[in-house]
Design an enzyme around this catalytic site. Structure first.
Site, PDB file in Angstrom:
ATOM      1  N   GLU A 525       0.807  -1.234   0.000  1.00 28.26           N
ATOM      2  CA  GLU A 525       0.000   0.000   0.000  1.00 28.26           C
ATOM      3  C   GLU A 525       0.836   1.278   0.000  1.00 28.26           C
ATOM      4  OE1 GLU A 525      -0.620  -2.644   1.821  1.00 28.26           O
ATOM      5  OE2 GLU A 525      -2.596  -3.319   1.173  1.00 28.26           O
ATOM      6  N   TYR A 551      -6.694  -0.903   5.249  1.00 23.81           N
ATOM      7  CA  TYR A 551      -5.307  -1.097   4.805  1.00 23.81           C
ATOM      8  C   TYR A 551      -4.673   0.193   4.281  1.00 23.81           C
ATOM      9  CZ  TYR A 551      -7.112  -5.571   5.775  1.00 23.81           C
ATOM     10  OH  TYR A 551      -7.725  -6.587   6.437  1.00 23.81           O
ATOM     11  N   HIS A 592     -11.399  -5.270   9.469  1.00 24.18           N
ATOM     12  CA  HIS A 592     -12.223  -5.015   8.281  1.00 24.18           C
ATOM     13  C   HIS A 592     -13.372  -4.108   8.668  1.00 24.18           C
ATOM     14  CE1 HIS A 592     -10.089  -8.681   7.055  1.00 24.18           C
ATOM     15  NE2 HIS A 592     -10.249  -8.248   5.830  1.00 24.18           N
TER      16      HIS A 592
END
Ligand code: TPP
Ligand code: MG
Length: 803
Positions: A525, A551, A592
């Site tokens: 990322e 993320y 998440h």
């Protein structure tokens, strides 16, 4: 003479000599700046200094190989390089040290950055691009070690894109992708993850990136033993080397005091990278720090006498001088003359810079003294005010701060008085602060009026028998239009290419637009973001996709330190209009959850943060952003890709405005503000509330940075007199920011009959699955009961206790 360095064109011996003496002059100038710079800090004129002494020679070699159109992404040691490419003078150096706020005098950042942070200008006064192929370019430095690496990847990849993608207007940015992106990094900073991630990614992408590692065997006080396995970065990177069957790196190692070897190495690397688009590492060893790491300490504390003696002996400038004499480039006397002259020049530059730095302050000081004096003469508090005046007179080398502070203090002694002299003083101080403040605060965002918030809304339009489709189709068809319309756009991320992203918002587009424009990347990322920044700095319009909001944390340092500060730290001289696409909200599980918006809105000031509630809104944001040129984060609603939306027939055209809220339901009892997926629940609850006689107004924030520029929420609160902000962030996160915007900034407190409140998730990370969501984030019942409780408090008769 034993060596003749290679250049693309053969040059005469006289020219060759002249070049060497030019290099020697720059080396001397740079060294003298470092030496005097340190003194300026130690005597208190400058706050901090970090200089390029001991690293002069390799930078001169790098500058020789650096061509127009190339880009640097480096760090604080590179003053010699910047001088050698003609972008930095001794006087600039001192203005940087003093933090002069005039861009004409301190061209690197008008005093916003500490000295040693370099950059060139990519934009004209009117904001249009300069012709970057006609100048030597440097992206703007940041202080975090290895922070320059992620963007380097994109700067290099841009050459590849320009070479291979057809149809892009490249005239101002590239000549067939021949440009090299040059990175510089200290040996110790190669310990950072950003370094390894970038090295790997550039090896995969095969881009013209040349990374120089200035190796002085230390990172402040910590020696190589604690920094690098085997104490040798190029040795441990050997596995990256290419061979005849597999692409990889060229790795070169060269001594930092060996002029001819450096010149050869850099010329060869430059030719190779340009022609073959191969990434190259140049490990420059045996460098020194004649004055230690920075002005904050002395290296005698942690280096042995043996090491210090070795450093004195291997000082690259000393070695260069010896080489010049040994090879009879010139006589000792000529060098001595030159050395004396340069010392004089640098001293003069220092003196002039200091005088120029002080001049406007001194002028302001004397104006203020006379204004205070006049006000004092007409005040009952003359004695006190005169003391303030005398304090100001005593400041011989005043800063803006001294002037502002004394002026403001003087005013306190004039409270309750009203004389023309006092009013003149007030007026002057107000003007002074008004003039000073933008020097420190402008360009966080592109200055009005042409910024993204001025792009007007264009509503989606629908044909008579509009089809209802999955939200992802709206996105996909809109991206299709975008790629067709703007050849300079490209999108890349994990799973964004072949399968068209995990939610199929890019389905089929790689086939249509090619692997370079719709690309899969590794799981990395930080460098996905960096790639985007570098591409954007070179005139492309990248959309960097981060698979899930959670993320983004891996790329956050680069987003926060580099992208968000870019316009600000260059005072608008460079731009990186990167769009970051991600998906979040109401996901389930600790990693998440998709909800940490509070963190982002605080760390990413300088970007737009957009939270569309559905895919049509999201698509409209992309269209708006592409019409403008500023960086933004778009958080799509993960659970919205399969929800049905009508398919607009003006794909690629409709624009969602930035900084505008939308009222989804009108009501008169309470204003509910929310965003993203939680908003959907709020809308359901608003219907349920009607059953108990509560008529809520529901407002979609839509854009968090900036929020509600038109103050529409205030108008709503004026009507309802009650306010509840609901989101799925932690308590005191984004909801606190929104409350502050509405209550404090918009002034809604004046119209409230109940305490403004927030309803958020719990402070812990959200537990997994449906029950985890229900008991972690605000659910429909929570929202209903919270609204009801507010109404109960106001009117317990009509709204008796619920539970
Ligand atoms: C992320 C981060 N951590 C720590 C620092 C503080 N710091 C500044 S320079 C430096 C040492 C860097 O050493 P090296 O990379 O070898 O470069 P050199 O100064 O020796 O040229 C450190 C730890 C920083 N600027 N950024
Ligand atoms: Mg070092």
């Amino acid at each position: 003479m034993s060596v003749k360095y290679q250049t693309s064109s053969d040059i005469s011996f006289e020219d060759f000599k002249a070049q060497i003496l030019f290099d020697y002059k720059i080396a001397l100038t740079s060294r003298e700046c470092s030496i005097l710079g340190r003194r300026e800090v130690l005597t208190g004129k400058a706050k901090f200094g970090i200089f390029g002494d001991g690293k002069e020679l390799p930078q001169l070699a790098m500058a020789r190989a650096f061509k127009n159109g190339d880009f640097r992404s480096g760090y604080y040691r590179d003053q010699t390089f910047m001088m050698a490419i003609g972008q930095f003078t001794a006087k600039d150096f001192f203005h940087g040290l003093y933090a002069t706020t005039d861009l004409e005098k301190e061209p690197m950042s008008a005093g916003r950055q500490m000295g040693g942070h370099f950059g060139t200008y990519s934009l004209n006064e009117d904001g249009s691009w300069k012709d970057l192929t006609k100048q030597k370019n440097s992206s703007p430095d940041i202080s975090p070690t290895a922070g320059q690496m992620p963007r380097l990847l994109g700067l290099a990849q841009a050459s590849k894109i320009y070479r291979h993608v057809e149809g892009i207007k490249s005239a101002k940015f590239s000549h067939d992708g021949n440009e090299v992106a040059w990175g510089t990094i200290g040996n110790a900073s190669t310990s950072e993850g950003h370094f390894f991630e970038t090295i790997n990614a550039a090896g995969v992408l095969q881009v013209p990136m040349i990374v120089s590692i200035w190796d002085d065997e230390y990172g402040i006080s910590v020696p190589a033993k604690y920094q690098t396995t085997k104490e040798d970065i190029s040795k441990i990177l050997e596995g990256f080397k290419r061979d005849k069957d597999t692409p990889g790196y060229e790795i070169m190692k060269v001594k930092g005091w060996d002029y001819t070897a450096l010149i050869h190495t850099y010329e060869n690397a430059s030719d190779m990278a340009r022609e073959e688009h191969v990434p190259i590492i140049i490990h420059v060893v045996e460098l020194t720090q004649p004055q230690g790491h920075s002005t904050s300490g002395s290296h005698e504390r942690y280096k042995s006498e043996v090491r210090l003696e070795w450093e004195r002996e291997h000082d690259c400038n000393k070695r260069f001088r010896e080489w010049i004499l040994a090879n009879k480039i010139t006589e000792e006397d000529t060098l001595k003359e030159m050395e004396k002259a340069i010392k004089r020049e640098v001293r003069t530059a220092k003196k002039e810079a200091w005088e120029e730095f002080l001049a406007p302050h001194k002028k302001a000081k004397s104006t203020l003294i006379s204004l205070i004096d006049q006000a004092a003469n007409h005040s009952a508090n003359k004695a006190f005010i005169t003391k303030v005046k005398n304090d100001l007179i005593a400041v011989e080398e005043p800063l803006k701060k001294d002037v502002a502070s004394k002026g403001r203090k003087a005013l306190r002694y004039l409270l309750g008085e009203d004389t023309p002299q006092k009013r003149a003083l007030q007026l002057w101080i107000n003007q002074f602060i008004e003039e000073c403040q933008p020097k420190f605060s402008s360009h966080l965002y592109k200055e009005q009026p042409q910024n993204a918030t001025s792009i007007p809304e264009i509503k989606p339009t629908y044909s008579e028998n509009t089809e209802m489709v999955d939200g992802r189709i709206v996105l996909r068809d809109n991206f299709d239009q975008i790629f067709g319309k703007y050849p300079e756009t490209l999108i890349f991320g994990e799973d964004s290419g072949a399968i068209g992203d995990v939610n199929q918002g890019l389905e089929g587009l790689q086939n249509k637009y090619g692997e370079l424009r719709v690309a899969d990347t590794g799981i990395r990322e930080a460098t996905i973001i960096g790639q985007g920044i570098g591409l954007a700095l070179r005139g492309l319009r990248p959309i960097a996709e981060i698979q899930y909001l959670d993320y983004l944390m891996y790329g956050l340092q680069t987003l926060s330190d580099d992208l968000s500060t870019l316009l600000y730290r260059t005072v608008g001289k460079q731009k990186a209009p990167l769009i970051v696409r991600t998906r979040g909200h109401r996901l389930e599980g600790i990693w998440h959850s998709g909800s940490q918006m509070g963190g982002f809105i605080h760390l990413l000031r300088g970007m737009y943060i957009l939270v569309p509630r559905n895919m049509t809104k999201a698509a409209g944001f992309y269209n708006t952003l592409l019409k403008s040129d500023e960086p933004a984060l778009v958080v799509e609603s993960l659970n919205g890709y399969r929800l049905k939306e009508p398919l607009p027939n003006n794909m690629g055209e409709f624009c969602t405005p930035i900084g505008v809220v939308e009222t989804l339901k009108h009501g008169s009892d309470i204003t509910l503000v929310s965003y993203g997926s939680t908003l959907r629940i709020v809308m359901e609850v608003a219907q349920e509330l009607k059953e108990v006689g509560i008529d809520a107004e529901v407002i979609d924030a839509q854009t968090l940075l900036p929020f509600d520029l038109g103050h529409d929420v205030l108008e709503s609160v004026k009507k309802t007199n009650r306010l509840l902000v609901i989101d799925e962030d932690v308590p005191g996160g984004c909801s606190a920011y929104l409350i502050r915007e509405i209550v404090e900034k918009q002034g809604a407190y004046r119209y409230l009959d109940s305490a403004p409140q927030t309803l958020t998730a719990n402070a812990h990370r959200p537990a997994y699955a449906s029950d985890g969501d229900y008991f972690s984030k605000p659910n429909a019942e929570d929202i209903f009961e919270k609204v009801y409780a507010i109404m109960h408090e106001t009117n317990p008769i009509d709204y008796p206790k619920l539970r």
